[in-house]
Design a protein around this motif. Structure first.
Motif, PDB file in Angstrom:
ATOM      1  N   LYS A   1      17.294  13.344  58.287  1.00  0.00           N
ATOM      2  CA  LYS A   1      18.237  13.992  58.048  1.00  0.00           C
ATOM      3  C   LYS A   1      17.991  15.283  56.991  1.00  0.00           C
ATOM      4  O   LYS A   1      18.255  16.294  57.186  1.00  0.00           O
ATOM      5  N   ALA A   2      17.181  14.870  55.974  1.00  0.00           N
ATOM      6  CA  ALA A   2      16.806  16.079  55.136  1.00  0.00           C
ATOM      7  C   ALA A   2      15.876  17.008  55.546  1.00  0.00           C
ATOM      8  O   ALA A   2      15.988  18.075  55.573  1.00  0.00           O
TER       9      ALA A   2
ATOM     10  N   ASP B   1      18.085  19.435  57.689  1.00  0.00           N
ATOM     11  CA  ASP B   1      18.761  20.253  57.103  1.00  0.00           C
ATOM     12  C   ASP B   1      17.608  21.364  56.622  1.00  0.00           C
ATOM     13  O   ASP B   1      18.236  22.545  56.697  1.00  0.00           O
TER      14      ASP B   1
ATOM     15  N   GLU C   1      15.814  15.876  64.605  1.00  0.00           N
ATOM     16  CA  GLU C   1      17.127  15.446  65.340  1.00  0.00           C
ATOM     17  C   GLU C   1      16.765  14.393  66.282  1.00  0.00           C
ATOM     18  O   GLU C   1      17.547  13.226  66.416  1.00  0.00           O
TER      19      GLU C   1
ATOM     20  N   ARG D   1      17.209  23.465  59.727  1.00  0.00           N
ATOM     21  CA  ARG D   1      18.104  24.486  59.919  1.00  0.00           C
ATOM     22  C   ARG D   1      18.255  25.495  58.734  1.00  0.00           C
ATOM     23  O   ARG D   1      18.710  26.687  59.055  1.00  0.00           O
ATOM     24  N   ARG D   2      18.132  25.436  57.545  1.00  0.00           N
ATOM     25  CA  ARG D   2      18.229  26.338  56.541  1.00  0.00           C
ATOM     26  C   ARG D   2      17.379  27.413  56.843  1.00  0.00           C
ATOM     27  O   ARG D   2      17.398  28.578  56.396  1.00  0.00           O
TER      28      ARG D   2
END
Length: 336
Positions: free
Chosen positions: A186-187, A190, A213, A193-194
């Motif tokens: 999950k991290a 993230d 994912e 995505r950033r």
């Protein structure tokens, strides 16, 4: 409940390791073993069930390494707080400092090429001391830490690079890769995505996000997968190793024997070449060649037994891990 069960399995593994390495006094072993059994039953976790373990394990991360990331992050924040409240801004590096810092960066890059990661870290550290305003030095040191499997330190350096320059895209890939290597998908997602918010066309970030994912998934989907299928899904998403092999003829007409792709096609694939270079850089090639399962497969081929299938390759834990790691890192950004 899968995330809680992952935590419980990590706790059980930590407690069992503490018994085995003598951390726990012999007089307390029996009581602790009873506690481990009660904890497992309360959360429906059976550490002897290999299928469940494959689904819940966070390896190569362990509870101590995850906790170490937390402690280092908190210590970093505590030391940064007084500096942030200080009215005096950090001294800007002089032109001479910047020139010297670039020289140390070049030395670090050279050490990375020869896989001398400790010396690379030392060189990048000297560059940072001379010019702490350049995010490239933190990013390169993060890559060196990841190369020696110290992903906790890599996370700190990647975060620092982003703090210095939030628009430095490569640092988000470093951060995502480090989190992925610690099984914090999950991290990792993230971070990717950033980075993509800054550079939507970045292929490395796209591949990393897709792989992250695919490893998160829904609890129901994860529970219904066999370990080999879950590994293949994690490795295959977004241009991973399994996907490359399938796309180049695995199991299809024109592929090699036993469902394997054509060797010439593999060597002409840019992604495959990039992944091979990454394997050589971080020691993955030595681990691969020392894998007993791979040795058995090659002996069988030499004896006329035929090439192994994709399912057979992906059923081996070492091969799965390599496929997953290089699936996440495929197309990864190089040093600056």
């Amino acid at each position: 409940m899968s995330s809680k069960q992952q935590l419980v399995l990590s706790i059980i593994d930590f407690l069992n390791t503490s018994i085995q390495d003598g951390t726990v006094k012999q007089d307390d072993v029996e009581s602790l073993e009873v506690a481990i059994q009660c904890i497992g039953e309360a959360f429906g976790v059976d550490p002897t069930d290999e299928t469940q373990r494959d689904r819940l394990s966070v390896k190569p991360a362990t509870l101590p390494t995850i906790f170490d990331v937390f402690l280092k992050t908190r210590a970093k924040m505590d030391t940064a707080a007084p500096a942030a409240s200080s009215s005096s801004a950090p001294k800007a590096p002089s032109a001479e400092d910047k020139t010297a810092a670039e020289s140390f960066k070049a030395k670090g890059n050279s050490y990375m090429s020869s896989r001398n990661y400790e010396e690379a870290i030392s060189a990048y550290t000297k560059a940072i001391e001379l010019d702490p305003t350049n995010p490239v030095y933190y990013s390169n040191r993060a890559a060196a830490y990841s190369s020696k499997n110290d992903h906790a330190e890599a996370i700190l350096d990647a975060d620092k690079a982003i703090e210095v320059d939030p628009s430095f895209v490569k640092a988000y890939h470093r951060l995502g890769h480090a989190h992925y290597s610690l099984s914090d998908y999950k991290a990792a997602a993230d971070a990717f995505r950033r980075g993509l918010a800054l550079d939507p066309s970045n292929a490395s970030l796209k591949s990393g996000l897709q792989n992250s994912e695919s490893r998160i998934g829904d609890d129901d989907d994860t529970a219904s997968e066999t370990p080999a299928a879950a590994a293949a899904a994690g490795a295959g998403a977004g241009g991973g190793l399994a996907d490359i092999l399938r796309g180049m003829g695995g199991g299809a007409p024109g592929g090699g024997a036993g469902g394997m792709p054509d060797l010439a096609g593999l060597m002409n694939n840019p992604m495959m070449m990039q992944m091979a270079q990454q394997m050589m850089a971080n020691g993955g090639l030595e681990r691969l060649m020392s894998n007993p399962a791979l040795a058995n497969m090659m002996n069988r081929v030499q004896s006329g037994g035929g090439m192994p299938s994709m399912a057979e390759i992906m059923s081996d834990p070492t091969m799965r891990d390599l496929a997953s790691q290089f699936g996440a890192a495929a197309g990864g950004a190089g040093r600056s």
